[in-house]
Scaffold this motif. Structure first.
Motif, short mmCIF file in Angstrom:
data_model
loop_
_atom_site.label_atom_id
_atom_site.label_comp_id
_atom_site.label_asym_id
_atom_site.label_seq_id
_atom_site.Cartn_x
_atom_site.Cartn_y
_atom_site.Cartn_z
N ASN A 104 0.84 -1.19 0.00
CA ASN A 104 0.00 0.00 0.00
C ASN A 104 0.88 1.25 0.00
OD1 ASN A 104 -2.53 1.35 0.11
ND2 ASN A 104 -2.16 1.81 2.26
N ASN A 105 0.71 2.11 -0.98
CA ASN A 105 1.45 3.37 -1.07
C ASN A 105 0.50 4.53 -0.86
OD1 ASN A 105 3.98 2.17 -1.74
ND2 ASN A 105 3.24 1.87 -3.83
N TYR A 106 0.94 5.52 -0.12
CA TYR A 106 0.09 6.67 0.16
C TYR A 106 0.90 7.95 0.00
CZ TYR A 106 -3.42 9.59 2.46
OH TYR A 106 -4.35 10.55 2.73
N ILE A 107 0.45 8.82 -0.91
CA ILE A 107 1.11 10.10 -1.15
C ILE A 107 0.05 11.19 -1.05
CG2 ILE A 107 2.59 11.43 -2.70
CD1 ILE A 107 3.39 8.83 -4.04
N PRO A 108 -0.23 11.68 0.14
CA PRO A 108 -1.30 12.69 0.31
C PRO A 108 -0.89 14.04 -0.25
CG PRO A 108 -0.15 12.35 2.38
CD PRO A 108 0.39 11.33 1.42
N ALA A 109 -1.89 14.83 -0.63
CA ALA A 109 -1.69 16.21 -1.08
C ALA A 109 -2.15 17.14 0.04
CB ALA A 109 -2.47 16.49 -2.35
N PHE A 110 -1.25 17.99 0.53
CA PHE A 110 -1.57 18.90 1.63
C PHE A 110 -1.93 20.27 1.08
CE2 PHE A 110 1.35 15.76 3.43
CZ PHE A 110 0.60 15.31 4.50
N GLN A 111 -3.07 20.80 1.53
CA GLN A 111 -3.51 22.13 1.14
C GLN A 111 -4.21 22.81 2.31
OE1 GLN A 111 -6.50 20.26 -1.71
NE2 GLN A 111 -7.59 22.11 -1.11
N ASN A 112 -4.35 24.14 2.23
CA ASN A 112 -4.87 24.95 3.32
C ASN A 112 -3.92 24.90 4.52
OD1 ASN A 112 -7.11 25.56 1.67
ND2 ASN A 112 -8.14 23.70 2.34
N LYS A 113 -4.44 24.98 5.76
CA LYS A 113 -3.59 25.01 6.95
C LYS A 113 -3.93 23.84 7.86
CE LYS A 113 -3.51 30.09 7.01
NZ LYS A 113 -3.82 31.30 7.82
N GLY A 114 -2.90 23.20 8.41
CA GLY A 114 -3.17 22.11 9.32
C GLY A 114 -1.94 21.34 9.72
N ILE A 115 -2.18 20.23 10.40
CA ILE A 115 -1.11 19.34 10.83
C ILE A 115 -1.47 17.91 10.43
CG2 ILE A 115 -0.35 20.79 12.75
CD1 ILE A 115 -1.96 19.01 14.61
N ARG A 116 -0.44 17.08 10.28
CA ARG A 116 -0.63 15.67 9.93
C ARG A 116 0.26 14.83 10.84
NH1 ARG A 116 -3.54 11.51 7.32
NH2 ARG A 116 -2.09 9.94 6.54
N LEU A 117 -0.34 13.85 11.51
CA LEU A 117 0.39 12.95 12.38
C LEU A 117 0.09 11.51 11.98
CD1 LEU A 117 -0.57 14.61 15.80
CD2 LEU A 117 1.54 15.00 14.51
N TYR A 118 1.12 10.66 12.00
CA TYR A 118 0.85 9.24 11.79
C TYR A 118 1.94 8.40 12.46
CZ TYR A 118 4.36 8.65 8.03
OH TYR A 118 5.51 8.58 7.30
N ILE A 119 1.57 7.16 12.77
CA ILE A 119 2.48 6.20 13.37
C ILE A 119 2.30 4.85 12.71
CG2 ILE A 119 0.83 5.74 15.25
CD1 ILE A 119 3.26 5.09 17.04
N ASN A 120 3.40 4.21 12.41
CA ASN A 120 3.41 2.86 11.86
C ASN A 120 4.04 1.92 12.87
OD1 ASN A 120 2.22 3.35 9.44
ND2 ASN A 120 4.09 3.47 8.26
N LEU A 121 3.44 0.74 13.04
CA LEU A 121 4.01 -0.29 13.91
C LEU A 121 4.15 -1.59 13.14
CD1 LEU A 121 1.95 0.26 17.20
CD2 LEU A 121 4.27 1.06 16.70
N LYS A 122 5.27 -2.24 13.35
CA LYS A 122 5.51 -3.55 12.73
C LYS A 122 6.05 -4.47 13.82
CE LYS A 122 8.71 -5.94 9.65
NZ LYS A 122 9.88 -5.77 8.75
N TYR A 123 5.37 -5.60 14.04
CA TYR A 123 5.83 -6.55 15.06
C TYR A 123 5.92 -7.94 14.44
CZ TYR A 123 6.39 -9.03 19.44
OH TYR A 123 6.89 -9.81 20.45
#
Length: 302
Positions: A262-281
């Motif tokens: 799965n590939n994800y390339i978001p487009a950021f526009q306007n004003k804001g913040i982006r948070l993410y966390i990935n876990l692999k066990y």
């Protein structure tokens, strides 16, 4: 090479001028032939293809490494407006049909620990596209400079510019007016990997979009950290971004680490913040759990 595709339902594009030569129907095939000629420092290659509708495609090019410090390539492509390759993957600006172009790339290592690379792509369409009332043409170029400070630290700077024609409303006139649009972006990035179990990435990007003497701009700052624990059984990736752009035209794209396949390339526009966390066990040699959680919050939601 031969590929045949059959669909359970027919594909029927909307009746628009720009869709006149798009694929229609429930089946398609592609027949192609390729060639490769290798010399000591230069390779020549090419491929020609035809589809069910009779549309033709051709790519031909060369790549050369005249010395250990310099390399370059040249590629010509032509995909007729009636050529259809569903799921095909080749160099193009807007898809594998209705396009012709010439792409040249280069790589130069002028001094130790440094690298300068880039490309220039000239392209045009054979038929009007969705966002232009006339034939589309443009230039896409990028230059990237990298410098390895030490074994665990690297800095890079990238400039990208795309010039193309777009259509905008022309007052009460039903026919849209074609104008030149210039999109420029500058990105800087710093990578630090002091240990095999830890890496840190800092990135910033600014964008500018000039259309009909109207200029919009934007910026983004991102930090990304990756750590591993328990002898690499547990791997975590955490990222935080803040962005501010005037509009959709000045949006900024950013690649995100994701779960496999799965590939994800978001487009950021306007004003804001982006948070993410990935876990692999990794539970065992044959069983691994992946988890991703993400949130984008815009300024009017804060």
């Amino acid at each position: 090479n031969f590929v045949y595709q059959k669909f359970n339902l027919p594909i029927e594009p909307e009746e628009k001028l720009y869709n006149k030569f798009k694929f229609k129907g429930d089946n398609n095939f592609n027949l192609s032939s390729d060639a490769l000629f290798i010399t000591k420092k230069t390779n020549f290659f090419g491929e020609a293809a035809i589809c069910k509708s009779g549309g033709l495609a051709l790519i031909a090019g060369m790549e050369s490494n005249p010395s250990g410090e310099v390399g370059f390539s040249l590629l010509y492509r032509s995909y007729s407006k009636s050529f259809h390759s569903i799921g095909g993957n080749a160099i193009s600006e807007s898809g594998l049909n209705n396009e012709a172009g010439i792409l040249t790339t280069f790589l130069w290592t002028p001094i130790p620990h440094s690298k300068l690379s880039g490309y220039v792509d000239f392209y045009k369409s054979y038929w009007p596209e969705y966002n232009a009332s006339n034939l589309t043409s443009g230039t896409d170029l990028a230059v990237n400079a990298e410098y390895t400070i030490c074994s665990d630290s690297k800095f890079s700077l990238r400039f990208k510019e795309e010039i193309s024609n777009k259509s905008i409303p022309d007052g009460q006139n039903a026919i849209k007016k074609d104008i030149k649009a210039i999109n420029q972006k500058i990105r800087f990035q710093y990578n630090w990997s002091p240990a095999e179990s830890f890496s840190l990435n800092l990135r910033g990007e600014i964008s500018s979009y000039n259309k009909n003497s109207s200029i919009s701009s934007g910026w983004l700052i991102m930090t990304h950290a990756k750590t591993s624990f328990l002898k690499n059984k547990l791997v975590t990736s955490i990222s935080a971004s803040i962005f501010n752009t005037d509009d959709y035209d000045s949006r900024i794209y950013m690649f995100e680490s994701d779960i496999p396949s799965n590939n994800y390339i978001p487009a950021f526009q306007n004003k804001g913040i982006r948070l993410y966390i990935n876990l692999k066990y990794k539970i065992s040699e044959n069983f691994t759990i992946y988890l991703k959680a993400a949130r984008t919050q815009y300024s009017d939601e804060i």
